[in-house]
Design a protein around this motif. Structure first.
Motif, PDB file in Angstrom:
ATOM      1  N   THR A 157       0.832  -1.196   0.000  1.00  0.00           N
ATOM      2  CA  THR A 157       0.000   0.000   0.000  1.00  0.00           C
ATOM      3  C   THR A 157       0.872   1.253   0.000  1.00  0.00           C
ATOM      4  O   THR A 157       0.634   2.199  -0.733  1.00  0.00           O
ATOM      5  CB  THR A 157      -0.919   0.016   1.225  1.00  0.00           C
ATOM      6  OG1 THR A 157      -1.573  -1.227   1.300  1.00  0.00           O
ATOM      7  CG2 THR A 157      -1.940   1.113   1.122  1.00  0.00           C
ATOM      8  N   ILE A 169       2.423   1.709  -3.506  1.00  0.00           N
ATOM      9  CA  ILE A 169       1.575   2.137  -4.610  1.00  0.00           C
ATOM     10  C   ILE A 169       0.799   3.397  -4.261  1.00  0.00           C
ATOM     11  O   ILE A 169       0.610   4.278  -5.070  1.00  0.00           O
ATOM     12  CB  ILE A 169       0.588   1.006  -4.980  1.00  0.00           C
ATOM     13  CG1 ILE A 169       1.365  -0.246  -5.352  1.00  0.00           C
ATOM     14  CG2 ILE A 169      -0.303   1.429  -6.129  1.00  0.00           C
ATOM     15  CD1 ILE A 169       0.487  -1.439  -5.567  1.00  0.00           C
ATOM     16  N   GLN A 170       0.363   3.464  -3.012  1.00  0.00           N
ATOM     17  CA  GLN A 170      -0.604   4.490  -2.640  1.00  0.00           C
ATOM     18  C   GLN A 170       0.027   5.538  -1.741  1.00  0.00           C
ATOM     19  O   GLN A 170      -0.375   5.731  -0.619  1.00  0.00           O
ATOM     20  CB  GLN A 170      -1.760   3.804  -1.920  1.00  0.00           C
ATOM     21  CG  GLN A 170      -3.087   4.360  -2.285  1.00  0.00           C
ATOM     22  CD  GLN A 170      -3.457   4.040  -3.700  1.00  0.00           C
ATOM     23  OE1 GLN A 170      -3.470   2.890  -4.078  1.00  0.00           O
ATOM     24  NE2 GLN A 170      -3.757   5.048  -4.481  1.00  0.00           N
ATOM     25  N   GLY A 227       0.176   8.770  -2.154  1.00  0.00           N
ATOM     26  CA  GLY A 227      -0.578  10.002  -2.023  1.00  0.00           C
ATOM     27  C   GLY A 227      -0.009  11.185  -2.781  1.00  0.00           C
ATOM     28  O   GLY A 227      -0.575  12.267  -2.746  1.00  0.00           O
ATOM     29  N   PHE A 228       1.140  11.008  -3.488  1.00  0.00           N
ATOM     30  CA  PHE A 228       1.699  12.145  -4.233  1.00  0.00           C
ATOM     31  C   PHE A 228       1.117  12.186  -5.641  1.00  0.00           C
ATOM     32  O   PHE A 228       1.355  11.292  -6.445  1.00  0.00           O
ATOM     33  CB  PHE A 228       3.225  12.032  -4.317  1.00  0.00           C
ATOM     34  CG  PHE A 228       3.888  12.223  -3.003  1.00  0.00           C
ATOM     35  CD1 PHE A 228       3.858  13.453  -2.376  1.00  0.00           C
ATOM     36  CD2 PHE A 228       4.519  11.167  -2.377  1.00  0.00           C
ATOM     37  CE1 PHE A 228       4.447  13.631  -1.142  1.00  0.00           C
ATOM     38  CE2 PHE A 228       5.116  11.339  -1.153  1.00  0.00           C
ATOM     39  CZ  PHE A 228       5.086  12.573  -0.530  1.00  0.00           C
ATOM     40  N   LEU A 229       0.418  13.273  -5.916  1.00  0.00           N
ATOM     41  CA  LEU A 229      -0.264  13.370  -7.204  1.00  0.00           C
ATOM     42  C   LEU A 229       0.717  13.287  -8.366  1.00  0.00           C
ATOM     43  O   LEU A 229       0.476  12.648  -9.369  1.00  0.00           O
ATOM     44  CB  LEU A 229      -1.060  14.674  -7.238  1.00  0.00           C
ATOM     45  CG  LEU A 229      -1.867  14.904  -8.509  1.00  0.00           C
ATOM     46  CD1 LEU A 229      -2.837  13.779  -8.720  1.00  0.00           C
ATOM     47  CD2 LEU A 229      -2.609  16.220  -8.416  1.00  0.00           C
ATOM     48  N   TYR A 268       1.613   9.870  -9.176  1.00  0.00           N
ATOM     49  CA  TYR A 268       0.502   9.176  -9.828  1.00  0.00           C
ATOM     50  C   TYR A 268       0.491   9.506 -11.323  1.00  0.00           C
ATOM     51  O   TYR A 268       0.328   8.640 -12.166  1.00  0.00           O
ATOM     52  CB  TYR A 268      -0.841   9.614  -9.236  1.00  0.00           C
ATOM     53  CG  TYR A 268      -1.117   9.161  -7.826  1.00  0.00           C
ATOM     54  CD1 TYR A 268      -0.356   8.162  -7.236  1.00  0.00           C
ATOM     55  CD2 TYR A 268      -2.157   9.713  -7.091  1.00  0.00           C
ATOM     56  CE1 TYR A 268      -0.625   7.747  -5.948  1.00  0.00           C
ATOM     57  CE2 TYR A 268      -2.428   9.307  -5.815  1.00  0.00           C
ATOM     58  CZ  TYR A 268      -1.660   8.329  -5.232  1.00  0.00           C
ATOM     59  OH  TYR A 268      -1.929   7.918  -3.970  1.00  0.00           O
ATOM     60  N   ILE A 269       0.666  10.798 -11.597  1.00  0.00           N
ATOM     61  CA  ILE A 269       0.607  11.211 -12.995  1.00  0.00           C
ATOM     62  C   ILE A 269       1.789  10.639 -13.757  1.00  0.00           C
ATOM     63  O   ILE A 269       1.671  10.195 -14.901  1.00  0.00           O
ATOM     64  CB  ILE A 269       0.532  12.747 -13.083  1.00  0.00           C
ATOM     65  CG1 ILE A 269      -0.824  13.190 -12.558  1.00  0.00           C
ATOM     66  CG2 ILE A 269       0.750  13.212 -14.504  1.00  0.00           C
ATOM     67  CD1 ILE A 269      -1.071  14.650 -12.608  1.00  0.00           C
ATOM     68  N   LEU A 324       3.214   7.869 -13.132  1.00  0.00           N
ATOM     69  CA  LEU A 324       2.881   6.456 -13.378  1.00  0.00           C
ATOM     70  C   LEU A 324       1.952   6.330 -14.582  1.00  0.00           C
ATOM     71  O   LEU A 324       2.161   5.495 -15.469  1.00  0.00           O
ATOM     72  CB  LEU A 324       2.214   5.876 -12.132  1.00  0.00           C
ATOM     73  CG  LEU A 324       1.808   4.413 -12.216  1.00  0.00           C
ATOM     74  CD1 LEU A 324       3.030   3.542 -12.133  1.00  0.00           C
ATOM     75  CD2 LEU A 324       0.832   4.059 -11.101  1.00  0.00           C
ATOM     76  N   LEU A 325       0.950   7.219 -14.604  1.00  0.00           N
ATOM     77  CA  LEU A 325      -0.028   7.173 -15.690  1.00  0.00           C
ATOM     78  C   LEU A 325       0.667   7.393 -17.037  1.00  0.00           C
ATOM     79  O   LEU A 325       0.444   6.665 -18.000  1.00  0.00           O
ATOM     80  CB  LEU A 325      -1.081   8.249 -15.446  1.00  0.00           C
ATOM     81  CG  LEU A 325      -2.341   8.165 -16.273  1.00  0.00           C
ATOM     82  CD1 LEU A 325      -3.093   6.906 -15.914  1.00  0.00           C
ATOM     83  CD2 LEU A 325      -3.219   9.383 -16.037  1.00  0.00           C
ATOM     84  N   VAL A 326       1.558   8.399 -17.068  1.00  0.00           N
ATOM     85  CA  VAL A 326       2.261   8.705 -18.308  1.00  0.00           C
ATOM     86  C   VAL A 326       3.132   7.523 -18.723  1.00  0.00           C
ATOM     87  O   VAL A 326       3.188   7.142 -19.894  1.00  0.00           O
ATOM     88  CB  VAL A 326       3.115   9.973 -18.124  1.00  0.00           C
ATOM     89  CG1 VAL A 326       4.013  10.182 -19.324  1.00  0.00           C
ATOM     90  CG2 VAL A 326       2.220  11.174 -17.929  1.00  0.00           C
ATOM     91  N   ILE A 367       2.723   4.367 -18.000  1.00  0.00           N
ATOM     92  CA  ILE A 367       1.919   3.242 -18.499  1.00  0.00           C
ATOM     93  C   ILE A 367       1.415   3.531 -19.908  1.00  0.00           C
ATOM     94  O   ILE A 367       1.445   2.672 -20.785  1.00  0.00           O
ATOM     95  CB  ILE A 367       0.742   2.974 -17.546  1.00  0.00           C
ATOM     96  CG1 ILE A 367       1.267   2.429 -16.231  1.00  0.00           C
ATOM     97  CG2 ILE A 367      -0.219   1.977 -18.159  1.00  0.00           C
ATOM     98  CD1 ILE A 367       0.258   2.454 -15.133  1.00  0.00           C
TER      99      ILE A 367
END
Lengths: 484, 768
Positions: free
Chosen positions: B554, B557-558, B560-562, B565-566, B568-570, B572
């Protein structure tokens, strides 16, 4: 153009009109008539249910230039979304009052979000689907941050907005690629194009990537691994009823649109995507359930649990058989009942500042507030998939879809993941019934919320014991996806 | 019909019990016991039917599409279990009524107990394996409620939670096995499964299925290494221990094993896995029973050992072993229920269960003592009790085992010696031994506390003296397990043969063990200090490490840093594109640079520079302006490539965005808390990689042919269909009339919004 038919989008028109009414009348009526917004919204959602039932069902015929369908699948979800709207309205009346939140904005946004979801399921055109998604998203970004003076709520909204915008951009990029390849955004045309190329050559790269990106966009909306990272933070910070809405309604809308695209538009036998989704399903179930194990905040725990549930639903999609898709629809209803029921209770118990949502706060309320603790127990055991509840039937149905397709490993891993989940759901029950309360607290149960809770619990058992009717309705709704 | 009715009746009683208790008061136990007694007598009256190999079937559709229905199938095996569950259940209800007399939650107690009874009856009568699973989980849940009955007690709460986790989890593992079984055979009905037994055994999934089903069995029937929840469960009230944790619920695993024997049994895997599991459990249970001092814990560990014995016998799966298993099951239920209830009665009357301080109770509690004595003799296998016959058969079965005989026999004799010792300690010494501290103020227990034990003890004696009485019960059960007709004759006396000599040795050994009890206890205490590896602790540690794993992943992965997250999204996004690009080799990149003008290059440079500025600047205002430059640059490109409408939209949006940003940022401070150079480098690399991938994709997409634009349609049809020559007007009021209406609506709404805002502002000004 003869295919313009307002009766085909009757429920959406109703929702929009009521949304506009609430929004416009609000400022004129002022603060003295708080309950007015709720009443109007309730009326809007209820009329929309009626409207959805009145929509003439026709599987083959499309309206508005081939953009709108009125098939059984869309009607199923339109009724479900409107019903969720009713539940949301009843469940949050008292909450809004308690936290002194702007009622009219809240309900107007809820109505618009609901209209957006409807457009997602009735659309047979990528652009309309995207617009529906954006109507939903923008409304929910604002709803997540509607507690403007609360830092957590703001954080939630910002995170949701940023991650959501990124994923929308990805989805839109996918739509552009598809358009480039198929020269149209209409599902029918895309399907025709795919069938045409499928016969002679390999499916073009752009087409495939386009679909991949669209799926990614929806995976974000339904929060499956690896696009789930936003969910816990957003769910935790958002106002409790909205957390319920995000974890149920917008997730289901995403799944419904995804199902339509995967089964109505995407050319079949594309195993590589299925493989990826199988992996995603397993990871979603496990990461969701494992993370939920350690949570002490119930909202956050349910956020992770809702991630895990998205993983279960994904099983139905990767199994891609009649059992699987039917099970998703059944599960959508079951999941809505148990999760909204749970969130309504959590909302009631959340206290003046919406902060009493940790396990510690639930100590000993079992016999102190049996009228809340027993329903919450029912919702939780249903979420855990314990027999005689709707949650069990749904989960079992999904798992057997995987077994039918000989995906044994997936099925076994799913059952074991469900096993992990039992621990954290029942832990809440243990806290409620087996510990002594820390002291008295004041809890007022608004009759509207009470009715919601009662109905949810009854239906959980009803659909758990007599699931045949709902299963049949679900089966009817997905018949159009089953190619011979 | 009456099969389902039986279960419903008991559940109804469970719901009504608290109310009845309020009405009937002290006698509730007796009244409620009428229900299981009726069931017992009803089934007993049909004994000839079952003896003839008959069975009862009943089926009601529930969810046909799931293969789930209310189908019951009462065969010989179920029959025996129904009699045990209802018979012992009746006694326990009476006993519980006396034992918990005056307890404030007695009504709830009855309710839980009946809930359990109904689930157990359903479990043993179910034909559909899913239905069986449902009842299986219900027994786990009701067992949880009963163990945690004294929920103020931390120990009880912990034990209940542990039992629920282990048996409930085992149930889900079993469900996975059932799902696979259904996947192979296409049916969940046991009867249909039986017909396809060969297919199941040949299937490549046979071993996973067996392991999963055994997962259910080991947890429910407390086999090593999951045996530890059972002694923990002794914190339940004694009637509960007597019923659930010795006579019935723990036998659910045995029941399932016996039930599935014709389907899964007979293979080498079955033989070794099940036999070994049983043997180890038998041994461990016996060894752990010895050093105890609490009456109930003695019995708990000896139950573990007994369960191991039955599992072992079922693993051998010869006809003889099956016979021995079934008869031992009956014997064990009878004497164990008796001894538990006796222990409860003693506890109730003297206030202690510590064997060290008990003795000489025969003088004050003669009837209880008699029951205890008979049960203890049966347990130690003395003639002429049924226990003797059972033990003879047990030894015989082990002797006749082809490959494992000496080992099994050794363990068996040892375990039985321990049994004798335990029997003496629990059933003989407290009553006939030297008077202990807690003795002489006690009185004989009331009728409700001795009736049940006495009945079972006498039954054991009767069955021993006249074994023909027992055969009608045992024969159908054995036939059901073997799925063929088995002849069954029992004799009390076989003459002096090796088996008898073994029996004598067992008794003697047991007495020696009893004599050495103090040494053993000391030894046991010494050993316990070294036993850091006991399964209970492993369970705790396992749970802890699961939690640690959960926390670790947890956090990973989680966080809490936006921005992460972004990121990671980019990544992927880029990864997926790259994956697809690599997968598909087709489509070549065309390097056609002929159409590029100087103006394009200049614009591209400006846009690039502006982008770089956005990432480098420390002032928000500069960043906003630079972003604006990017937007206008793109608009200009659109102008060059003849898309003026798009360009206008873009310019308007850009202007609006920049103005809004400027308004908003006006009051904000400069950027602080900038990323470290290392992180910037990482982000830059990822951005470049993703950009590169997208560029390749775009270059591949260049070769597209877009269809004819829509505008030509309007130009052609404007006069024909709408009789208008101004195409723009025609589009607005005819072709796209609805859109126009919508736009008007939006504008008027916006106007209304403005009015409302102004009005609100006035209001708030006037109020302040």
């Amino acid at each position: 153009m003869s295919d313009i038919s307002f009766s085909a989008i009757l429920p959406e028109l109703i929702l929009c009109i009521f949304g506009i009414l609430v929004m416009v009348l609000g400022p004129f009526l002022g603060r003295n008539s708080r309950s007015f917004g709720g009443t109007l919204a309730l009326l809007g959602f209820a009329t929309s249910i009626v409207g959805a039932l009145l929509v003439p069902e026709s599987a083959g015929k499309l309206f508005f230039n081939g953009m709108v369908t009125t098939d059984a699948f869309s009607i199923f979800f339109r009724v479900l979304f409107a019903a969720i709207g009713v539940v949301m309205t009843l469940g949050s009346l008292n909450y809004l009052h308690r936290l002194k939140l702007p009622t009219f904005e809240y309900f107007a946004l809820l109505l618009f979000a609901s209209a957006g979801m409807n457009f997602m399921v009735l659309s047979t055109d990528l652009l309309l689907t995207f617009i529906g998604l954006e109507i939903l998203s923008i409304a929910t970004y604002v709803l997540a941050g509607i507690r403007r003076d609360d830092a957590a709520s703001n954080e939630s909204a910002i995170k949701y907005f940023f991650m959501g915008s990124f994923s929308s951009a990805i989805l839109l990029y996918g739509v552009a690629l598809i358009y480039g390849s198929a020269h149209s955004t209409s599902y029918q045309a895309i399907l025709k194009h795919a069938a045409a190329v499928n016969g002679q050559q390999q499916i073009p790269l752009l087409f495939l990537i386009g679909f991949g990106l669209i799926i990614v966009g929806f995976c974000f909306k339904v929060a499956v691994v690896p696009f789930q990272v936003w969910a816990p933070d957003v769910y935790e910070g958002a106002p409790t009823p909205i957390t319920g809405f995000l974890s149920v309604a917008s997730k289901m809308a995403g799944f419904a649109a995804l199902i339509r695209i995967l089964f109505q538009v995407l050319p079949h036998d594309l195993p590589q995507w299925v493989q990826l989704l199988v992996v995603s399903s397993i990871l979603t179930m496990w990461i969701g359930n494992l993370s939920a194990l350690t949570q002490t905040n119930i909202k956050r725990m349910l956020a992770y649990s809702s991630i895990a549930h998205a993983g279960y639903i994904l099983i139905g999609i990767v199994a891609a058989n009649q059992t699987g898709i039917t099970a998703i629809l059944y599960y959508a209803v079951a999941y809505a009942l148990m999760n909204l029921g749970a969130f309504t209770i959590i909302t009631i118990l959340s206290g003046r500042d919406d902060r009493r949502v940790t396990l510690e706060d639930y100590k000993g309320i079992g016999f102190q507030y049996p009228q809340l603790s027993f329903p919450l127990t029912i919702c939780l055991i249903s979420l855990a998939g314990i027999p005689t509840t709707a949650g069990f039937i749904g989960k079992f149905f999904l798992f057997s879809a995987a077994v039918e397709e000989k995906m044994y490993l997936l099925a076994v891993l799913a059952v074991l993941a469900a096993l992990v989940s039992v621990y954290y759901y029942l832990r809440v029950v243990v806290y409620m019934f087996m510990f002594e309360p820390d002291g008295k607290r004041e809890v007022r149960i608004h009759p509207a919320a009470g009715v919601v809770v009662l109905v949810c619990c009854l239906l959980i058992f009803w659909f758990g014991l007599f699931p045949t009717w709902l299963l049949e309705v679900s089966r009817q709704a997905v018949i159009l996806f089953l190619h011979p | 019909m009456q099969v389902a009715f039986v279960v419903l009746l008991v559940f109804a009683a469970a719901i009504l019990a608290p109310m009845l208790h309020r009405l009937l008061g002290r006698r509730t136990g007796w009244w409620l016991a009428l229900i299981p007694t009726t069931i017992f007598l009803y089934y007993l009256s049909r004994i000839t039917e079952f003896q003839a190999g008959g069975s009862i079937r009943y089926s009601l559709e529930w969810v046909p599409s799931l293969g789930l229905d209310f189908s019951f199938h009462v065969d010989g095996l179920s029959y025996l279990f129904v009699l045990l569950v209802s018979g012992i259940g009746a006694a326990v209800l009476v006993f519980g009524g006396g034992y918990l007399q005056g307890h404030p939650l007695q009504g709830r107690f009855y309710s839980y107990l009946l809930l359990f009874m109904g689930s157990m009856l359903g479990l043993v009568m179910a034909d559909n394996l899913l239905l069986l699973f449902i009842f299986w989980e219900m027994t786990s849940v009701s067992s949880y409620l009963l163990i945690g009955f004294n929920h103020q007690d931390d120990e009880a709460r912990r034990a209940a939670w542990q039992a629920l986790l282990i048996t409930g989890a085992g149930g889900l593992v079993l469900l996975a096995g059932i799902l696979l079984l259904g996947g192979i055979t296409g049916s969940f009905s046991f009867i249909q499964l039986l017909e396809q037994a060969e297919i199941v055994r040949q299937s490549p999934l046979y071993l996973p299925i067996l392991l999963l089903v055994l997962g259910g069995v080991v947890t429910k029937s407390a086999q090593v290494p999951f045996h530890f929840w059972l002694p923990g469960a002794m914190s339940a009230p004694t009637p509960v221990s007597a019923y659930l944790h010795s006579a019935t619920m723990v036998k659910a695993g045995i029941f399932l094993l016996a039930r599935l024997n014709p389907v899964l049994g007979g293979t080498a895997e079955w033989h070794y896995l099940v036999t070994l599991m049983g043997a180890v459990t038998m041994l461990v249970g016996a060894l752990m029973a010895l050093p105890q001092t609490d009456l109930k814990r003695f019995l708990a560990y000896s139950t573990v050992s007994a369960l191991g014995t039955i599992v072992l016998l079922l693993g051998l799966s010869t006809t003889l072993a099956t016979k021995a298993a079934i008869i031992f099951l009956l014997v064990h239920s009878l004497y164990k229920a008796t001894l538990f209830m006796v222990a409860g009665a003693v506890d109730h009357e003297t206030g202690t269960r510590d064997v060290l301080s008990l003795g000489g109770l025969v003088r004050v509690m003669p009837i209880t003592s008699a029951a205890a004595g008979l049960a203890a003799l049966s347990m130690s296998g003395f003639p002429p009790l049924l226990g003797f016959i059972s033990k003879e058969l047990l030894y015989e079965a082990k002797i006749q085992t082809p490959d494992l005989s000496p080992l099994l026999l050794g363990i068996g004799v040892l375990a039985n010696m321990v049994n004798v010792a335990v029997a003496v300690k629990v059933g003989i010494r407290p009553f006939w031994g030297r008077p202990g501290r807690a003795c002489c103020e006690a009185h004989e227990a009331p009728l409700s506390l001795w009736l049940g034990p006495m009945v079972f003890a006498v039954t054991g004696l009767l069955f021993g003296l006249f074994p023909d009485l027992a055969t009608p019960l045992l024969e159908p059960a054995v036939s059901a397990v073997k799925a063929e007709n088995v002849d069954f004759t029992l004799k009390l006396w076989h003459g002096i043969n090796p088996v008898f000599l073994l029996s004598v040795a067992t008794v003697l050994g047991g007495v020696v063990l009893f004599r050495l009890r103090d040494h053993i206890r000391r030894l046991g205490n010494d050993l316990r200090r070294f036993s850091g590896l006991n399964p209970s602790r492993l369970y705790d540690r396992g749970l802890q490490s699961l939690m640690a794993l959960a926390r670790w992943q947890t956090r990973l992965i989680q966080h809490g840093f936006l921005r992460q997250y972004i990121l990671l999204l980019v990544m992927i996004f880029g990864g997926l594109l790259l994956f697809s690009l690599l997968q598909m080799q087709e489509g070549s990149i065309r390097w056609n640079l002929s159409g590029i003008h100087l103006l394009d290059i200049a614009l591209a440079v400006v846009i690039l520079l502006a982008t770089l500025t956005v990432t480098r600047t420390r002032s928000r205002m500069t960043a906003v302006v630079a972003l604006g430059v990017v937007g206008f640059g793109i608009a200009l490109i659109q102008v060059i490539y003849s898309a003026p409408d798009l360009a206008i939209t873009q310019i308007l949006v850009e202007m609006l965005a920049v103005i809004l940003f400027v308004f908003l940022f006006y009051k904000m401070p400069r950027f602080s808390d900038l990323s470290s150079p290392g992180r910037k480098l990482r982000d830059a690399l990822i951005a470049l990689a993703c950009g590169g991938i997208v560029t390749v994709l775009v270059l591949k997409a260049v070769a597209l042919q877009i269809e004819e634009p829509v505008s030509s349609y309007y130009a052609q049809n404007s006069v024909l269909e709408a009789y208008g020559r101004n195409v723009v007007n025609v589009i607005l009021v005819d072709f796209r009339a609805l859109d126009t209406l919508g736009e008007i609506l939006v504008l008027s709404l916006a106007a209304l919004g403005v009015v409302a805002l102004l009005k609100l502002k006035q209001k708030s000004e006037s109020s302040s």
